[in-house]
Scaffold this motif. Structure first.
Motif, PDB file in Angstrom:
ATOM      1  N   ASN A 166       0.838  -1.212   0.000  1.00 17.51           N
ATOM      2  CA  ASN A 166       0.000   0.000   0.000  1.00 17.51           C
ATOM      3  C   ASN A 166       0.868   1.256   0.000  1.00 17.51           C
ATOM      4  N   ILE A 167       1.861   1.262  -0.870  1.00 21.00           N
ATOM      5  CA  ILE A 167       2.760   2.407  -1.027  1.00 21.00           C
ATOM      6  C   ILE A 167       2.496   3.049  -2.380  1.00 21.00           C
ATOM      7  N   ALA A 168       2.287   4.361  -2.381  1.00 20.73           N
ATOM      8  CA  ALA A 168       1.976   5.071  -3.616  1.00 20.73           C
ATOM      9  C   ALA A 168       3.234   5.272  -4.454  1.00 20.73           C
ATOM     10  N   ILE A 180       4.598   7.971 -14.170  1.00 19.86           N
ATOM     11  CA  ILE A 180       3.954   6.686 -13.869  1.00 19.86           C
ATOM     12  C   ILE A 180       2.622   6.975 -13.198  1.00 19.86           C
ATOM     13  N   ALA A 181       1.543   6.721 -13.909  1.00 21.97           N
ATOM     14  CA  ALA A 181       0.223   7.135 -13.437  1.00 21.97           C
ATOM     15  C   ALA A 181      -0.545   6.018 -12.736  1.00 21.97           C
ATOM     16  N   GLU A 182       0.077   4.870 -12.523  1.00 18.22           N
ATOM     17  CA  GLU A 182      -0.610   3.751 -11.893  1.00 18.22           C
ATOM     18  C   GLU A 182      -0.966   4.061 -10.442  1.00 18.22           C
ATOM     19  N   ARG A 183      -2.071   3.522 -10.000  1.00 20.25           N
ATOM     20  CA  ARG A 183      -2.465   3.644  -8.595  1.00 20.25           C
ATOM     21  C   ARG A 183      -1.983   2.405  -7.849  1.00 20.25           C
ATOM     22  N   THR A 184      -1.189   2.583  -6.829  1.00 21.04           N
ATOM     23  CA  THR A 184      -0.651   1.451  -6.074  1.00 21.04           C
ATOM     24  C   THR A 184      -0.996   1.523  -4.592  1.00 21.04           C
ATOM     25  N   ALA A 185      -1.777   2.517  -4.186  1.00 16.80           N
ATOM     26  CA  ALA A 185      -2.124   2.681  -2.772  1.00 16.80           C
ATOM     27  C   ALA A 185      -3.512   3.288  -2.663  1.00 16.80           C
TER      28      ALA A 185
END
Length: 250
Positions: A166-168, A180-185
């Motif tokens: 859960n790290i952005a 990098i536009a991915e959502r990771t958090a």
């Protein structure tokens, strides 16, 4: 349907002489600059922590200078991340975290870990580094952001590791960095670095409209979003932040 998250908007630091007479009143005491900035912005990214340790009392003083709802992002020490092998920085990570961040209390927002431009993605090394980052700080859930400045991090394996913790991944708007536009958090974090002095608000109205739309999309599912106007023609960053606040509200 999830309740919408909160958009917080700010700048990097709060003490910069060219802001005097524009963002700051000409005769405002320097000791009141943070207090004044917090009346006009909703977040600030602290960068003094990148260069050196601060006293616990300093964090407490900063927290007391801002209103409820305001958040500080804290830029992690360069000694913790400016390494060929990130996992070798365990001692520096611990020293950074053990300087009094918890004294910011509920004003503490995300912690930003900025990697060198030369640091390429290494799955084992990144996994070991992420394991060093605590799930809480001072009994409050911690939010961590990784700013990767090497294009190799735009990799499903890297993004999967970040999601697992859960790290952005920071969305960086800068010519020499991967966007990098991915959502990771469960929150989003953007560093917008293209302000130009020729634009009264740093960015064109169209660019600000674009980022306002992006921020609204980020929070529509209930997540929080942080947008910081950093670097570029720094003199315009407060103007850009206030122009964005005017678009999305406080």
């Amino acid at each position: 349907m999830s309740e919408a998250g909160t958009i917080r908007i700010g700048i990097g630091g709060w003490s910069y002489d060219p802001w005097r007479g524009t963002f700051f009143p000409e005769k405002l005491p320097k000791t009141r600059e943070l207090e004044h900035a917090a009346t006009r912005l909703t977040a600030i990214e602290i960068n003094a922590t990148y260069y050196g340790r601060q006293k616990p009392e300093t964090f407490a003083k900063w927290a007391a200078s801002v209103p409820d709802g305001f958040r500080f992002a804290v830029k992690a020490s360069r000694y913790a991340t400016a390494r060929k092998i990130l996992a070798d920085g365990a001692e520096s990570v611990a020293m950074f975290l053990d300087q009094g961040l918890e004294r910011l209390e509920d004003r503490l927002g995300p912690v930003l870990w900025q990697l060198p431009p030369t640091k390429a993605f290494d799955r084992e090394d990144l996994a070991r580094f992420l394991a060093l980052l605590p799930a809480d700080i001072g009994g409050r859930p911690a939010r961590h952001v990784l700013e990767a400045r090497h294009a190799s991090f735009d990799d499903p394996a890297a993004l999967a590791l970040l999601r697992d913790h859960n790290i952005a991944i920071a969305h960086v708007d800068r010519p020499d960095a991967p966007a990098i536009a991915e959502r990771t958090a469960d929150f989003a974090y953007a560093r917008l670095e293209r302000a130009v002095a020729a634009e009264p608000a740093g960015y064109t109205p169209e660019a600000l409209d674009h980022w306002a739309t992006v921020a609204r999309e980020w929070v529509a599912a209930g997540d929080d979003a942080y947008l910081f106007f950093i670097a570029g023609d720094k003199v315009r960053n407060p103007d850009a932040a206030e122009a964005m606040i005017a678009r999305v509200g406080r």
